[in-house]
Scaffold this motif. Structure first.
Motif, PDB file in Angstrom:
ATOM      1  N   SER A  30      38.218  35.147  44.815  1.00 28.05           N
ATOM      2  CA  SER A  30      39.356  34.572  44.789  1.00 28.05           C
ATOM      3  C   SER A  30      39.823  33.553  45.935  1.00 28.05           C
ATOM      4  O   SER A  30      40.546  32.605  45.784  1.00 28.05           O
ATOM      5  CB  SER A  30      40.457  35.916  45.371  1.00 28.05           C
ATOM      6  OG  SER A  30      40.428  36.789  43.966  1.00 28.05           O
ATOM      7  N   LEU A  31      38.999  33.779  46.988  1.00 23.96           N
ATOM      8  CA  LEU A  31      39.118  32.626  48.181  1.00 23.96           C
ATOM      9  C   LEU A  31      38.303  31.379  47.553  1.00 23.96           C
ATOM     10  O   LEU A  31      39.161  30.338  47.828  1.00 23.96           O
ATOM     11  CB  LEU A  31      38.047  32.999  49.295  1.00 23.96           C
ATOM     12  CG  LEU A  31      38.802  34.157  50.202  1.00 23.96           C
ATOM     13  CD1 LEU A  31      37.912  34.657  51.357  1.00 23.96           C
ATOM     14  CD2 LEU A  31      40.103  33.762  50.623  1.00 23.96           C
ATOM     15  N   LEU A  32      37.581  31.343  46.795  1.00 26.05           N
ATOM     16  CA  LEU A  32      36.803  29.839  46.271  1.00 26.05           C
ATOM     17  C   LEU A  32      37.893  29.339  45.332  1.00 26.05           C
ATOM     18  O   LEU A  32      38.264  28.148  45.368  1.00 26.05           O
ATOM     19  CB  LEU A  32      35.615  30.438  45.623  1.00 26.05           C
ATOM     20  CG  LEU A  32      34.485  30.651  46.384  1.00 26.05           C
ATOM     21  CD1 LEU A  32      33.311  31.086  45.555  1.00 26.05           C
ATOM     22  CD2 LEU A  32      34.019  28.957  47.141  1.00 26.05           C
ATOM     23  N   ALA A  33      38.488  30.303  44.352  1.00 24.25           N
ATOM     24  CA  ALA A  33      39.533  29.834  43.296  1.00 24.25           C
ATOM     25  C   ALA A  33      40.796  29.205  44.287  1.00 24.25           C
ATOM     26  O   ALA A  33      41.334  28.086  44.046  1.00 24.25           O
ATOM     27  CB  ALA A  33      39.792  30.822  42.491  1.00 24.25           C
ATOM     28  N   SER A  34      41.391  29.879  45.059  1.00 27.78           N
ATOM     29  CA  SER A  34      42.588  29.536  45.761  1.00 27.78           C
ATOM     30  C   SER A  34      42.348  28.325  46.695  1.00 27.78           C
ATOM     31  O   SER A  34      43.241  27.328  46.755  1.00 27.78           O
ATOM     32  CB  SER A  34      43.104  30.638  46.761  1.00 27.78           C
ATOM     33  OG  SER A  34      43.193  31.786  45.584  1.00 27.78           O
ATOM     34  N   ASP A  58      45.242  23.743  34.137  1.00 22.15           N
ATOM     35  CA  ASP A  58      45.035  25.110  33.131  1.00 22.15           C
ATOM     36  C   ASP A  58      44.386  25.938  34.222  1.00 22.15           C
ATOM     37  O   ASP A  58      43.219  26.044  34.481  1.00 22.15           O
ATOM     38  CB  ASP A  58      44.073  24.662  32.125  1.00 22.15           C
ATOM     39  CG  ASP A  58      43.892  25.800  31.241  1.00 22.15           C
ATOM     40  OD1 ASP A  58      44.561  26.854  31.154  1.00 22.15           O
ATOM     41  OD2 ASP A  58      42.835  25.734  30.412  1.00 22.15           O
ATOM     42  N   VAL A  59      44.819  26.844  35.000  1.00 23.54           N
ATOM     43  CA  VAL A  59      44.501  27.686  36.056  1.00 23.54           C
ATOM     44  C   VAL A  59      44.233  28.858  35.039  1.00 23.54           C
ATOM     45  O   VAL A  59      44.899  29.737  34.363  1.00 23.54           O
ATOM     46  CB  VAL A  59      45.377  28.050  37.046  1.00 23.54           C
ATOM     47  CG1 VAL A  59      44.672  28.850  37.926  1.00 23.54           C
ATOM     48  CG2 VAL A  59      45.718  26.798  37.757  1.00 23.54           C
ATOM     49  N   ARG A  60      42.800  29.579  35.292  1.00 31.22           N
ATOM     50  CA  ARG A  60      42.275  30.766  34.744  1.00 31.22           C
ATOM     51  C   ARG A  60      42.023  31.827  35.524  1.00 31.22           C
ATOM     52  O   ARG A  60      41.792  33.003  35.092  1.00 31.22           O
ATOM     53  CB  ARG A  60      41.198  30.458  33.864  1.00 31.22           C
ATOM     54  CG  ARG A  60      41.370  29.365  32.731  1.00 31.22           C
ATOM     55  CD  ARG A  60      40.260  29.274  31.556  1.00 31.22           C
ATOM     56  NE  ARG A  60      40.825  28.138  30.771  1.00 31.22           N
ATOM     57  CZ  ARG A  60      39.832  27.765  29.827  1.00 31.22           C
ATOM     58  NH1 ARG A  60      38.776  28.209  29.448  1.00 31.22           N
ATOM     59  NH2 ARG A  60      40.656  27.100  28.946  1.00 31.22           N
ATOM     60  N   ALA A 115      44.362  32.267  41.991  1.00 29.90           N
ATOM     61  CA  ALA A 115      44.951  30.884  41.837  1.00 29.90           C
ATOM     62  C   ALA A 115      46.071  31.114  40.907  1.00 29.90           C
ATOM     63  O   ALA A 115      47.110  30.326  41.204  1.00 29.90           O
ATOM     64  CB  ALA A 115      43.808  30.159  41.227  1.00 29.90           C
ATOM     65  N   GLN A 116      46.342  31.818  39.917  1.00 31.57           N
ATOM     66  CA  GLN A 116      47.389  31.864  38.830  1.00 31.57           C
ATOM     67  C   GLN A 116      48.594  32.298  39.556  1.00 31.57           C
ATOM     68  O   GLN A 116      49.788  32.000  39.579  1.00 31.57           O
ATOM     69  CB  GLN A 116      47.063  32.456  37.666  1.00 31.57           C
ATOM     70  CG  GLN A 116      48.208  32.500  36.753  1.00 31.57           C
ATOM     71  CD  GLN A 116      48.770  30.926  36.276  1.00 31.57           C
ATOM     72  OE1 GLN A 116      47.843  30.476  35.678  1.00 31.57           O
ATOM     73  NE2 GLN A 116      50.006  30.684  36.443  1.00 31.57           N
ATOM     74  N   ILE A 117      48.255  33.246  40.646  1.00 28.99           N
ATOM     75  CA  ILE A 117      49.453  33.959  41.348  1.00 28.99           C
ATOM     76  C   ILE A 117      49.909  32.700  42.454  1.00 28.99           C
ATOM     77  O   ILE A 117      51.299  32.765  42.375  1.00 28.99           O
ATOM     78  CB  ILE A 117      49.224  35.075  42.317  1.00 28.99           C
ATOM     79  CG1 ILE A 117      48.752  36.326  41.130  1.00 28.99           C
ATOM     80  CG2 ILE A 117      50.003  35.501  43.098  1.00 28.99           C
ATOM     81  CD1 ILE A 117      48.056  37.361  41.885  1.00 28.99           C
TER      82      ILE A 117
END
Length: 108
Positions: free
Chosen positions: A35-39, A81-83, A87-89
């Motif tokens: 989650s930290l990496l994606a955000s 295009d967020v998967r 990150a989608q939040i």
């Protein structure tokens, strides 16, 4: 214990069609790291588009064959295009803030 309940809950979500059959369910430290990496990646992409040294982004939609040049955070987030769920939040919050307030997507 806890692990067995989590497996049962995941199976129930798949049975109800709430989880894609190929979905991976991650818990604990790996989930936090992911989650930290994606955000952080999303943040780095948008943060370079504001401030005195703002850079515009060339966003290309291969499916539609369309290209957009913008430095607007809301537009960038709309076109990506967020998967990843975390990150989608962030994208959803920024879009809602843009809809309600009309600005400030980079502050999310």
């Amino acid at each position: 214990g806890h692990h067995r309940r989590a497996i049962m809950a995941n199976q129930a979500m798949m049975d109800l069609g709430l989880l894609h059959p190929s979905a991976r369910v991650v818990h604990g430290g790996p989930a936090l790291s992911s989650s930290l990496l994606a955000s952080s990646a999303l943040c780095r992409m948008v943060s370079s588009s504001f401030g005195p040294r703002a850079m515009s982004k060339l966003m290309v939609d291969d499916r539609a064959g369309a290209a957009t040049v913008t430095n607007d955070g809301a537009t960038i987030l709309k076109l990506v295009d967020v998967r990843h769920p975390a990150a989608q939040i962030l994208v959803d919050i920024a879009q809602l803030q843009n809809k309600v307030v009309g600005d400030g997507t980079t502050t999310v």
